[in-house]
Design a protein around this motif. Structure first.
Motif: not given
Length: 200
Positions: A18, A23-28, A41-42, A44
């Protein structure tokens, strides 16, 4: 292959350390098994539907499964109307209405480098009339493929039964076909898979 290069850059950013501003990808969602963990993970991008990261302390690398919707993936921005992008399929991509999705499996190393195990254009819709089923079945099938790794075991004393060896020998395409047949309730569904890139 512009798509592969873009995805490799994204994977490299995802797996490198990091930086302060990024920012790291969002963990869904997360799933934990005895020998591995799976993260949804997201991602986009136009056409991006599902992305799963499979990781284990017994492996030399992580695995990334991606699913993209081909008509959106191969489309180019034509215009924007009231904030809504309008896209049309690019003429540089051969049109095959039977193939609906791009499924890819990547080997990702700790330093952020990656190499594809296989990339395939496939039919994950068949003759389904239901719009909801056409939307959900492909996502649920790929989730089932990712979650299958939770059933792998790790026996240190037997190299053939190590977690790493087992995941390296998964027939990803066969597993996807089995899952989509279940989701579409059609035991005869054929992926009509076209290999874009595949390890020998």
């Amino acid at each position: 292959m512009e798509w592969i290069e873009k995805l490799q850059r994204w994977i490299s950013r995802l797996f490198k350390g990091k930086k302060k501003r990024r920012s790291s990808p969002k963990i869904i969602k997360r799933w934990y098994g005895k020998y591995c963990a799976i993260l949804r993970i997201e991602r986009k991008i136009p056409g991006g539907l599902s992305t799963y990261r499979i990781t284990s302390i017994h492996g030399d690398c992580d695995y990334l499964l991606t699913l993209d919707y081909l008509p959106e993936l191969q489309a180019e921005l034509v215009a924007e109307f009231n904030g809504t992008p309008f896209r049309l399929r690019s003429h540089s991509h051969p049109y095959n209405s039977v193939l609906t999705h791009r499924f890819a499996v990547w080997r990702v190393f700790r330093n952020g480098s990656s190499n594809p195990i296989g990339i395939w254009d496939v039919d994950l819709e068949g003759f389904t009339q239901s719009f909801a089923q056409r939307q959900l079945a492909p996502r649920r099938a790929v989730a089932g493929v990712a979650l299958a790794s939770l059933s792998l075991i790790h026996i240190k004393s037997n190299p053939k039964l190590s977690w790493q060896n087992q995941i390296e020998h998964i027939d990803w395409l066969l597993l996807l076909e089995q899952r989509i047949r279940e989701e579409l309730s059609n035991p005869n569904h054929n992926l009509k898979a076209k290999a874009i890139l595949q390890e020998p």
